[in-house]
Motif scaffolding. Structure first.
Motif, PDB file in Angstrom:
ATOM      1  N   LYS A 185       1.057  -1.273   0.133  1.00  0.00           N
ATOM      2  CA  LYS A 185      -0.035   0.105  -0.033  1.00  0.00           C
ATOM      3  C   LYS A 185       0.964   1.233  -0.190  1.00  0.00           C
ATOM      4  CE  LYS A 185      -2.458   1.475   3.580  1.00  0.00           C
ATOM      5  NZ  LYS A 185      -2.873   0.912   4.791  1.00  0.00           N
ATOM      6  N   ASN A 186       2.133   1.136   0.736  1.00  0.00           N
ATOM      7  CA  ASN A 186       2.809   2.257   0.833  1.00  0.00           C
ATOM      8  C   ASN A 186       3.691   2.740  -0.371  1.00  0.00           C
ATOM      9  OD1 ASN A 186       3.638   4.094   2.787  1.00  0.00           O
ATOM     10  ND2 ASN A 186       5.745   3.220   3.020  1.00  0.00           N
ATOM     11  N   ALA A 187       3.788   1.630  -1.073  1.00  0.00           N
ATOM     12  CA  ALA A 187       4.568   2.200  -2.485  1.00  0.00           C
ATOM     13  C   ALA A 187       3.634   2.628  -3.419  1.00  0.00           C
ATOM     14  CB  ALA A 187       5.054   0.679  -3.010  1.00  0.00           C
ATOM     15  N   ALA A 188       2.374   2.425  -3.497  1.00  0.00           N
ATOM     16  CA  ALA A 188       1.536   3.039  -4.365  1.00  0.00           C
ATOM     17  C   ALA A 188       1.224   4.513  -3.974  1.00  0.00           C
ATOM     18  CB  ALA A 188       0.025   2.276  -4.121  1.00  0.00           C
ATOM     19  N   GLN A 189       1.336   4.606  -2.352  1.00  0.00           N
ATOM     20  CA  GLN A 189       1.049   6.121  -2.087  1.00  0.00           C
ATOM     21  C   GLN A 189       2.348   6.776  -2.326  1.00  0.00           C
ATOM     22  OE1 GLN A 189       0.931   6.484   2.168  1.00  0.00           O
ATOM     23  NE2 GLN A 189       0.458   8.532   1.938  1.00  0.00           N
ATOM     24  N   ALA A 190       3.243   6.451  -2.361  1.00  0.00           N
ATOM     25  CA  ALA A 190       4.477   7.196  -2.424  1.00  0.00           C
ATOM     26  C   ALA A 190       4.558   7.964  -3.786  1.00  0.00           C
ATOM     27  CB  ALA A 190       5.785   6.342  -2.239  1.00  0.00           C
ATOM     28  N   VAL A 191       4.008   7.263  -4.916  1.00  0.00           N
ATOM     29  CA  VAL A 191       3.943   7.853  -6.341  1.00  0.00           C
ATOM     30  C   VAL A 191       2.794   9.181  -6.162  1.00  0.00           C
ATOM     31  CG1 VAL A 191       3.567   7.538  -8.690  1.00  0.00           C
ATOM     32  CG2 VAL A 191       4.416   5.610  -7.151  1.00  0.00           C
ATOM     33  N   THR A 192       3.073  10.375  -5.765  1.00  0.00           N
ATOM     34  CA  THR A 192       2.307  11.409  -5.665  1.00  0.00           C
ATOM     35  C   THR A 192       1.808  11.898  -7.150  1.00  0.00           C
ATOM     36  OG1 THR A 192       4.082  12.910  -5.131  1.00  0.00           O
ATOM     37  CG2 THR A 192       2.910  12.090  -3.457  1.00  0.00           C
ATOM     38  N   ARG A 193       0.536  12.426  -7.181  1.00  0.00           N
ATOM     39  CA  ARG A 193       0.251  12.993  -8.359  1.00  0.00           C
ATOM     40  C   ARG A 193       0.759  14.518  -8.298  1.00  0.00           C
ATOM     41  NH1 ARG A 193      -5.655  11.734  -8.809  1.00  0.00           N
ATOM     42  NH2 ARG A 193      -5.765  12.348  -6.549  1.00  0.00           N
ATOM     43  N   ALA A 194       0.856  14.986  -9.680  1.00  0.00           N
ATOM     44  CA  ALA A 194       1.116  16.377  -9.771  1.00  0.00           C
ATOM     45  C   ALA A 194       0.007  17.111  -9.352  1.00  0.00           C
ATOM     46  CB  ALA A 194       1.550  16.812 -11.197  1.00  0.00           C
ATOM     47  N   PRO A 195       0.160  18.279  -8.646  1.00  0.00           N
ATOM     48  CA  PRO A 195      -0.848  18.946  -8.228  1.00  0.00           C
ATOM     49  C   PRO A 195      -1.536  19.942  -9.058  1.00  0.00           C
ATOM     50  CG  PRO A 195       1.482  20.078  -7.411  1.00  0.00           C
ATOM     51  CD  PRO A 195       1.515  18.964  -8.277  1.00  0.00           C
ATOM     52  N   THR A 196      -1.049  19.936 -10.242  1.00  0.00           N
ATOM     53  CA  THR A 196      -1.788  20.935 -11.166  1.00  0.00           C
ATOM     54  C   THR A 196      -2.428  19.909 -12.247  1.00  0.00           C
ATOM     55  OG1 THR A 196       0.445  21.027 -12.420  1.00  0.00           O
ATOM     56  CG2 THR A 196      -0.017  22.689 -10.955  1.00  0.00           C
ATOM     57  N   LEU A 197      -3.529  20.692 -12.880  1.00  0.00           N
ATOM     58  CA  LEU A 197      -3.941  19.980 -13.973  1.00  0.00           C
ATOM     59  C   LEU A 197      -3.554  20.538 -15.279  1.00  0.00           C
ATOM     60  CD1 LEU A 197      -7.414  19.989 -12.399  1.00  0.00           C
ATOM     61  CD2 LEU A 197      -6.088  17.875 -12.802  1.00  0.00           C
ATOM     62  N   ALA A 198      -4.140  20.214 -16.337  1.00  0.00           N
ATOM     63  CA  ALA A 198      -3.462  20.864 -17.539  1.00  0.00           C
ATOM     64  C   ALA A 198      -3.796  22.239 -17.558  1.00  0.00           C
ATOM     65  CB  ALA A 198      -4.172  19.982 -18.679  1.00  0.00           C
ATOM     66  N   SER A 199      -2.900  23.129 -17.953  1.00  0.00           N
ATOM     67  CA  SER A 199      -2.901  24.587 -18.140  1.00  0.00           C
ATOM     68  C   SER A 199      -3.482  25.036 -19.586  1.00  0.00           C
ATOM     69  CB  SER A 199      -1.794  25.235 -18.022  1.00  0.00           C
ATOM     70  OG  SER A 199      -0.917  24.961 -18.807  1.00  0.00           O
ATOM     71  N   TYR A 200      -4.242  25.997 -19.742  1.00  0.00           N
ATOM     72  CA  TYR A 200      -4.816  26.396 -20.939  1.00  0.00           C
ATOM     73  C   TYR A 200      -4.735  28.127 -20.927  1.00  0.00           C
ATOM     74  CZ  TYR A 200      -8.994  27.629 -18.565  1.00  0.00           C
ATOM     75  OH  TYR A 200      -9.865  28.042 -17.808  1.00  0.00           O
ATOM     76  N   SER A 255     -14.956  35.970 -14.162  1.00  0.00           N
ATOM     77  CA  SER A 255     -15.235  34.675 -13.492  1.00  0.00           C
ATOM     78  C   SER A 255     -14.806  33.499 -14.249  1.00  0.00           C
ATOM     79  CB  SER A 255     -16.986  34.470 -13.296  1.00  0.00           C
ATOM     80  OG  SER A 255     -17.106  33.126 -12.517  1.00  0.00           O
ATOM     81  N   LEU A 256     -13.875  32.554 -13.699  1.00  0.00           N
ATOM     82  CA  LEU A 256     -13.265  31.722 -14.241  1.00  0.00           C
ATOM     83  C   LEU A 256     -13.927  30.100 -13.878  1.00  0.00           C
ATOM     84  CD1 LEU A 256      -9.666  32.299 -13.556  1.00  0.00           C
ATOM     85  CD2 LEU A 256     -10.950  33.237 -15.596  1.00  0.00           C
ATOM     86  N   ASN A 257     -14.683  29.656 -15.055  1.00  0.00           N
ATOM     87  CA  ASN A 257     -15.094  28.284 -14.962  1.00  0.00           C
ATOM     88  C   ASN A 257     -14.125  27.356 -15.653  1.00  0.00           C
ATOM     89  OD1 ASN A 257     -16.556  25.738 -15.059  1.00  0.00           O
ATOM     90  ND2 ASN A 257     -18.474  26.827 -15.243  1.00  0.00           N
ATOM     91  N   MET A 258     -13.263  26.517 -14.740  1.00  0.00           N
ATOM     92  CA  MET A 258     -12.385  26.224 -15.349  1.00  0.00           C
ATOM     93  C   MET A 258     -12.759  24.769 -16.183  1.00  0.00           C
ATOM     94  SD  MET A 258      -9.552  27.065 -12.635  1.00  0.00           S
ATOM     95  CE  MET A 258     -10.833  26.514 -11.346  1.00  0.00           C
ATOM     96  N   SER A 259     -13.627  24.121 -15.510  1.00  0.00           N
ATOM     97  CA  SER A 259     -14.058  22.822 -16.036  1.00  0.00           C
ATOM     98  C   SER A 259     -14.761  23.085 -17.375  1.00  0.00           C
ATOM     99  CB  SER A 259     -15.133  22.125 -15.341  1.00  0.00           C
ATOM    100  OG  SER A 259     -16.016  22.696 -14.706  1.00  0.00           O
ATOM    101  N   ALA A 260     -15.594  24.128 -17.543  1.00  0.00           N
ATOM    102  CA  ALA A 260     -16.281  24.193 -18.987  1.00  0.00           C
ATOM    103  C   ALA A 260     -15.316  25.273 -19.646  1.00  0.00           C
ATOM    104  CB  ALA A 260     -17.399  25.132 -18.680  1.00  0.00           C
ATOM    105  N   ARG A 261     -14.284  25.782 -19.166  1.00  0.00           N
ATOM    106  CA  ARG A 261     -13.722  26.726 -19.923  1.00  0.00           C
ATOM    107  C   ARG A 261     -14.304  27.817 -20.400  1.00  0.00           C
ATOM    108  NH1 ARG A 261      -8.072  23.543 -22.437  1.00  0.00           N
ATOM    109  NH2 ARG A 261      -7.536  22.530 -20.412  1.00  0.00           N
ATOM    110  N   VAL A 262     -15.362  28.327 -19.652  1.00  0.00           N
ATOM    111  CA  VAL A 262     -16.026  29.573 -20.023  1.00  0.00           C
ATOM    112  C   VAL A 262     -15.633  30.587 -18.846  1.00  0.00           C
ATOM    113  CG1 VAL A 262     -17.997  28.455 -21.354  1.00  0.00           C
ATOM    114  CG2 VAL A 262     -17.904  28.912 -18.942  1.00  0.00           C
TER     115      VAL A 262
END
Length: 1457
Positions: A185-200, A255-262
């Motif tokens: 379980k620990n080995a899987a947890q150590a691989v941390t995901r990047a804190p940022t999503l794709a930029s636009y 107003s930044l709606n990032m999921s819809a990008r409007v």
């Protein structure tokens, strides 16, 4: 022409500051950035405090800044922000770089460095929109709820960087997970995901056609989606056009709606004043934002009408925006910096250094009704502001020393009714809590504007006198509606806690001769020091810089044949000593080791040899020191150990093996024998009262002697780093209810109640009968709420707890292992394999297996690990810094390396720490050879092998650190400031065979050393310099702007030009035939322009002050453009050249009146000094001062003639009978501002048109143009480079580039010599404003003569450009190309890209020429792990030694100052 460029003094200015949890979530740090350097500071309390503020909360004590980390980047920081990230255990840093790069960084304890989590690059051509110059700063702004960040791209587009939802969850550091619980379980947890999503990217024109010319972007508080405010100017105007086009600025809320990008625009306002400069978001409950314009201040909120005030009378006739007059202030906000102190208060630092507190006064519907501006203090000219831990304000500066201020509110709280400001006031300190305050009828006098004010966080804070009532929000109802329409203004106190030295911007620099050298310093090469002009305005100063330490000699003896030396402290009468001051007390004895005996000297008023001292004299001493709080003295000879007290022998132990070295860590002493064993003895006092009963006894557990050990040192630790995990496990928020009788502190929360603090959990506790037990439980809950002040939890408390000393033994064995044993149990606690390989991190090999190994495994572990350990010559462990909290491990190796490691906290392993390699640059090179003497016999040679070259000193001139003996002696200092400083001893004294600190009545806090000639020097450190800086420095405040400085050799004084600014209400106008002076009075609220008044003065290098009666004020409106020390042919009683001070000036009236200037020539003459003022022996004598036909912009001398640039011509003059006679002239380009001459060649720099080379032919008296650079470039400064018979022209440009030109008439591309050819170029990243040349320090037999060109930058850096031979250049160029892939690219920045010539237009002559080596990158080779060094050397087909020899030679050639 091949050369190498290296920066030897880092940039010191600070341009950006943020506070964030850099290392872990518990501790808030200050992160500063300036030029290419990022530093991380921690706040350390100076002592306990019992103060409380108006709300009855504890006030933190005054703090000092301790630097914990410094990172040098391959690029300049343009903007920096932090993002809270509890899921990673520490915050993220977002850093942007020129032109549009963004890096997401985070500290990683595994490598003890910054790692790059993601990189974003937006420099494609379609992003730039066809522009080639990009003035826009890539600002980074972060949403207050940490949902996204944005960066401005080229002023036209926005990059949006969304964050993951889970970065704000409280998971904690993944490293701190228990390693043995569940591996899968620990080995899987150590691989941390990047804190940022794709930029636009958002194109701003698509949101609204009008959005252009962005002035500022800010996120607003309190919106459901991230909402960005854009302040912009769709159609531009300027001050001269406001009559027809005035209110041009506008703002839009997106107003930044990032999921819809409007991205809808939800709020827009136009018609704002044309001089808007920045937007400041206001926190809830008010919300909205402040728009700061140069002359007005406007509060905007989406739901309420705007409220604006004019700050001076200019705003009233330049804008139609409805503004009220703010009474009692007349300020402008250009260049102002703002920081929020609470939700409705702001600290505002103006461009002149005044510090104001701005309070927004609101009514019941949460709309702002008025502003209150209060002048609180005058401080440094600020370039950035940052609030740390609520109570501290950091003012970062590029123009002066940065300051840390403590902000506290005063007791006298006033209530101001908002309807009638400043009329009905009630002093709340007298009213009771329960009765309703009655407003007093008669109007009180308005408070003194200089009083420092602060509005309280909530109304209940103001009233509550008990801790419990702070959280009770219903307290408000007592006052009814009366208090809702009023608010408190609390007066404010700003106190300076600490300052960070800053020497930029360096406008001019001059070499001079140091005067305070003590006796016997007249021989050899003349020592030099640098004097630079720093700062401006009231932060103006002269900075004196010395690279080498020049000791002040007290006396000297010739004592040939001495191999080693110790000083021993005598017993001092007062015993109450501080634990950290190991070396207090005066030295009573000095022991000198000779080939077969020891010499004992008693050091009192004079130094005499003694016989019956209790010490052994008939065999050589290998160690001597103190034990038992300096009560006892111990001497280790090759055969015995002696314990002595007050000259009486107490104990003598004879050794079975011959001693090779020894070391103490009171009360332990460790002796290492020549056969690879170690003996650890402890001092035991058998009868407490009787000091003569003390004995040395071996520890119960011996040191394991297989495999054989090479070095062993004991260490007494006060840092608290060396602790095993199981001691201070404390449950967060655990409540300990005990009542302490002693150590009572009445904190003023409630009369009669006693509160005591628990250091671990930092919460209040008390007995059950006091309300504090309730309070602490509530506070534990509240400290998690963002609304509660953190000062209640007393975060500073843990730094005040004294660590108990622990004792450790460091052992290096011949298989290369470093082992750490705890004393006295002798338990193996830390093991490092192959310690001498130079790894960047020394990790504990026991981390994974805390089980003790069996004997069979022990054999496996002891197999030899490679030959690196054979090079180890010496090891030393010292605790330096604040309270000994910085533990350094120094390893000296025979391959000319001194490796320095520092212990740091690491969440795993047995000891919860690791060692990390410190990159310390040795400025004059390092050689680790053992010093030998030709007359030595076998025994003496063996003794010299073991002489310690690394000597800890506890008090030399108030500093503690390590002295490095040998061929290249250095002082290593690490003070409470926390930065490791390496100062070379001046080269004339090297090599130094041995060193000891020496505190004596005749030599307080001094030191002793033997120099190359076998002479014992008794010295002290010069007190007029501070050594806690990158170079030894003294900053002499002038309180006015220094413009130019030059050293006058004949009189040994400095000539300085400075100017002070005063407001003026008069000016000159052209009235048809002549100019006429007008005086305008525009009233009290008009901000009058500042006028610079110039003066020339003589400055003494002895007292570092202006010599009395030498200050000469120049005319009004007259500006000095240049100051030169010129050697002119002297016609008179004696022929030859003589040094004069020449000054060029210009009368700056206005654009309608023709510019004219003067040439002034001064001679510095000797006069009879005034009684009691010996420095007044020099005066100015004016030889010539006449107006010229145009402005005089540059001066120099050629062949004894004066040459001047006047207007658009260059004239050559001859000085005859105190008059200038014209000799020749030539026409030039636009504006010549620098001229240099060598022999009969004159190099001329133009502000826009690059450089030209002129030649003066004396026999024909003609001045002609030889060659010039045909492109246009903005030149800042230039200098010649001299390499044997080659002459090059080095210029620095406005973009931070160096270019090296050569005159090559035979080359085809030079058009027969008409064009100067750019041979080399290099991007420094800092703008160079001053350069000079000095001869390289060649060995006397060298035939290759060359000059070093030294430069200073506007960011406070120094460096050099040194010509190198082609063979060395080729080898180091290959090294540089390979190193580019090996070195750590912090923030993903590439050294090669950084050093490429930067220019807005593509050069016609092809791409960059390169040709200058990056000395900073190449020098990192010496601090790399040994395996990588060999790997790199193999790749470029050479040996490690050859590369190291080249680097050492470069260091020795530039060992100046």
């Amino acid at each position: 022409m091949f050369s190498i460029c290296r920066q030897t003094h880092p940039a010191t200015g600070i341009e950006y500051a943020v506070s964030c949890c850099f290392f872990n979530s518990e501790e808030v740090c200050l992160v500063t950035a300036g030029a290419n350097i990022i530093k991380v500071f921690r706040l350390l309390p100076e002592g306990h405090t019992k103060e409380i503020n108006a709300a009855g909360q504890p006030i933190p004590p005054k703090m000092k800044l301790e630097c914990l980390a410094t990172y040098t980047l391959w690029g300049n920081v343009m903007s920096i922000s932090s993002v809270k990230c509890p899921s990673a255990g520490r915050d993220l840093l977002l850093v942007s770089f020129k032109e549009a790069k963004l890096s997401v960084l985070q500290y990683d304890p595994q490598v003890n460095n910054l790692i790059t989590l993601s990189m974003h690059y937006f420099e494609e051509d379609d992003m730039k929109g066809g522009w080639t110059t990009h003035p826009h700063i890539p600002w980074v702004r972060v949403d207050p709820d940490f949902r996204c960040a944005v960066m401005l791209l080229y002023g036209k587009k926005l990059a949006v960087l969304p964050f993951r939802k889970d970065i704000t969850s409280e998971d904690g550091d993944p490293l701190e997970a228990k390693p043995l619980s569940d591996t899968k379980k620990n080995a899987a947890q150590a691989v941390t995901r990047a804190p940022t999503l794709a930029s636009y990217v958002i194109v701003l024109k698509e949101l609204d056609e009008k959005i252009d010319n962005i002035l500022d972007i800010q996120f607003l508080y309190g919106y459901y989606e991230p909402t960005l405010l854009l302040l912009y100017e769709p159609v531009r105007t300027f001050a001269g056009r406001t009559a027809v086009r005035s209110d041009t600025c506008a703002m839009a809320g997106v107003s930044l709606n990032m999921s819809a990008r409007v991205h809808p625009v939800i709020w827009a306002i136009g018609g704002l004043p044309f001089d808007c400069i920045q937007a400041v978001p206001v926190q809830k409950p008010l919300g909205g934002c402040l728009i700061m314009a140069v002359n007005s201040l406007i509060y905007l909120n989406q739901s309420v009408p705007p409220y604006g005030v004019s700050l001076n009378s200019i705003a009233t006739h330049t804008t139609n925006f409805p503004l009220r007059i703010q009474e009692g202030v007349c300020i402008t906000l250009d260049g102002a910096r703002v920081a929020a102190l609470g939700d409705t208060r702001f600290a505002v630092a103006l461009k002149g250094g005044q510090l104001y507190v701005l309070t927004l006064l609101s009514d019941s519907v949460r709309s702002v009704r008025s502003f209150h501006l209060d002048r609180a203090a005058a401080s440094v000219l600020t370039s950035c502001m940052c609030v740390i831990e609520e109570d501290f304000l950091f003012l970062g500066s590029r123009l002066g020393n940065s300051l840390l201020l403590r902000v506290t509110e005063r007791e006298n709280r006033m209530l101001f009714s908002v309807d009638k400001p400043l009329e009905a006031t009630v002093d709340l300190t007298v009213s009771d809590t329960d009765k309703e305050p009655q407003p007093s009828k008669e109007p009180q006098p308005a408070p003194d504007p200089a009083a420092k004010k602060r509005r309280l966080d909530t109304i209940s804070d103001c009233v509550a006198t008990n801790v419990i009532e702070i959280s009770d929000k219903d307290e408000l109802e007592v006052y009814g509606s009366d208090i809702r329409t009023s608010t408190q203004l609390t007066s404010y106190v700003f106190e300076v806690c600490d300052s960070l030295l800053n020497i930029c911007p360096i406008g001019d620099v001059s070499m001079g001769e140091p005067q305070l050298l003590g006796e016997g310093a007249g021989r050899g090469a003349q020592p030099l020091e640098l004097v630079a002009c720093s700062g401006r305005g009231k932060n103006g100063a002269l900075t004196v810089l010395q690279r080498a330490v020049r000791p002040q000699r007290v006396t000297a003896f010739d004592l040939p044949g001495c191999i080693d030396m110790w000083t021993i402290i005598g017993e001092s009468p007062e015993l109450s000593r501080d634990v950290h001051k190991d070396m207090e007390g005066t030295h009573a004895y000095m022991i000198l080791t000779q080939e077969d005996s020891s010499m004992i000297l008693q050091t009192g008023q004079e130094i005499n040899e003694v016989d019956n001292s209790g010490f052994m004299t008939n065999s050589p001493t290998v160690f001597a020191g103190n034990l038992g709080n300096n009560k006892f003295m111990v001497q280790v000879t090759t055969t015995t150990i002696r314990l002595v007290r007050n000259g009486v022998l107490l104990q003598s132990i004879s050794l079975d093996w011959q001693a090779r070295s020894a070391a103490v860590a009171d009360p332990y002493i460790c002796v290492v024998t020549t056969c690879g064993r170690a003996l650890v003895l402890a001092l035991r006092e058998l009868r407490a009262k009787d000091a003569t009963s003390a004995r040395l006894a071996p520890t119960k557990q011996p040191v394991p002697h297989r495999p054989p050990l090479l070095r062993a040192v004991p260490y007494r630790d006060l840092s608290g780093l060396f602790t095993s995990a199981d001691e201070n496990v404390q449950v967060k928020g655990e409540f300990t209810g005990k009542m302490k009788g002693k150590n009572v502190k009445s904190e003023g929360f409630k009369p009669g109640a006693i509160y005591e603090l628990n250091d671990e959990d930092e919460l209040l506790y008390g007995g059950d009968q006091t309300p504090a037990s309730m309070a602490s439980i509530m506070l534990a809950e509240q400290s998690k709420n963002p609304g509660v002040p953190r000062r209640i939890s007393r975060w500073w408390k843990r730094h005040l707890a004294d660590a108990k000393p622990t004792y450790w033994l460091f052992v290096v064995r011949d298989n290369g292992n470093l082992e750490l044993y705890s004393l006295p149990e002798m338990r193996l606690s830390f093991l490092v394999r192959d310690v001498c390989a130079g790894h960047r991190i020394l990790a504990d090999s026991l981390e994974s297996v805390p089980i003790p190994p069996t004997p069979e495994e022990e054999e496996e572990m002891s197999t030899p690990h490679g030959s690196n350990v054979d090079t180890l010559q010496e090891m030393l462990v010292v605790g330096l810094g604040n309270k000994g909290s910085r533990v350094l491990l120094l390893l000296r190796c025979s391959n000319h390396q001194l490796m320095i490691y520092q212990a740091y906290k690491y969440p795993r392993g047995n000891l919860k720490m690791r060692f990390s390699r410190v990159t310390a640059a040795f400025p004059f090179g390092y050689r680790s050879d053992v010093l030998t003497a030709p007359e030595d016999g076998y025994e003496a040679a063996a003794l010299r092998e073991n002489v310690r070259q690394l000597r800890y000193f506890g008090n030399v001139g108030g500093y503690n650190g390590v002295f490095v003996c040998g061929k290249t002696p250095y002082f290593l200092l690490l003070t409470g400031r926390g930065e490791l400083r390496v100062h070379p001893l001046c080269a004339d004294e090297a090599p130094v065979s041995t060193f000891a600190s020496f505190n004596n009545a005749n030599c307080p806090q001094g030191f002793l050393y033997f120099n190359a000639k076998g002479s014992l020097r008794i010295c002290v450190l010069p007190t007029h310099l501070s050594y806690d800086a990158a170079w030894a420095v003294r900053k002499v405040p002038l309180r006015e702007t220094p413009h130019a400085v030059t050293f006058h050799v004949e009189s040994r004084t400095y000539c300085l030009v400075a100017s002070a600014a005063t407001p003026t209400n008069s000016y000159y106008r052209f009235n048809g035939e002549d100019k006429e002076k007008y005086t305008d009075t525009k009233g009290d609220r008009f901000p009058y322009p500042m006028q610079e008044k110039f003066s020339v003065m003589l400055f003494s290098p002895v007292s570092w002050e202006v010599i009395p009666n030498t200050r000469i004020e120049l005319d009004e409106w007259e500006h000095v453009t240049c100051l030169k020390n010129v050697a002119l042919s002297y016609e008179g009683t004696r022929s030859g050249l003589r040094g004069y001070i020449a000054i060029g000036t210009n009368y700056n009236y206005s654009e309608d009146i023709t510019s004219r200037g003067r040439i002034i020539i001064y001679d510095i003459i000797d006069v009879v000094p005034e009684p009691g003022q010996p420095l007044t022996k020099n005066r100015f004598k004016e030889l010539y001062a006449k107006e010229q036909k145009g402005p005089v912009t540059a001066l120099t001398q050629v062949l004894g003639y004066l040459i001047s640039a006047v207007g658009q011509k260059i004239y050559i003059w001859q000085l005859k009978d105190n008059d200038l006679v014209g000799v020749a002239f030539i026409d030039t380009q636009i504006y010549v501002h620098k001229m240099l001459a060598v022999k009969n060649l004159i190099l001329v720099a133009d502000v826009y048109k690059s450089i030209s080379l002129l030649r003066y032919q004396d026999q024909h008296r003609t001045l002609s143009l030889v060659s010039r650079d045909l492109r246009s470039a903005q030149i800042y400064e230039m200098q010649f480079t001299v390499d044997a018979r080659q002459l090059g022209f080095l210029v620095s440009e406005a973009d931070g580039n160096f270019a090296l030109f050569a005159y090559l008439p035979q080359a085809r591309e030079s058009y027969g010599g008409q064009r100067l050819i750019r041979k080399c170029d290099y991007h420094l990243g800092q703008q160079v404003h001053a350069m000079f040349r000095i001869a390289a320090r060649q060995p006397p037999d060298a035939d290759h003569k060359r000059h070093v060109t030294v430069f200073t930058t506007l960011d406070g850096g120094l460096g050099y450009v040194l010509p190198v031979s082609e063979k060395m250049y080729r080898r180091l160029l290959m090294l540089q190309n390979v190193m580019n892939n090996y070195c750590c690219h912090i923030a993903g920045l590439n050294p090669r890209a950084h050093r490429t010539y930067k220019s807005p237009r593509r050069a016609a002559g092809g791409g960059p020429a390169r040709g200058i080596l990056d000395g900073d990158l190449v020098a990192l080779y010496g601090t790399m792990p040994a395996a990588e060094q060999q790997d790199i050397a193999k790749k470029i087909g050479t040996k490690v030694d050859e590369i190291m020899t080249d680097l050492y030679e470069i260091d020795r050639l530039t060992a100046h100052f």
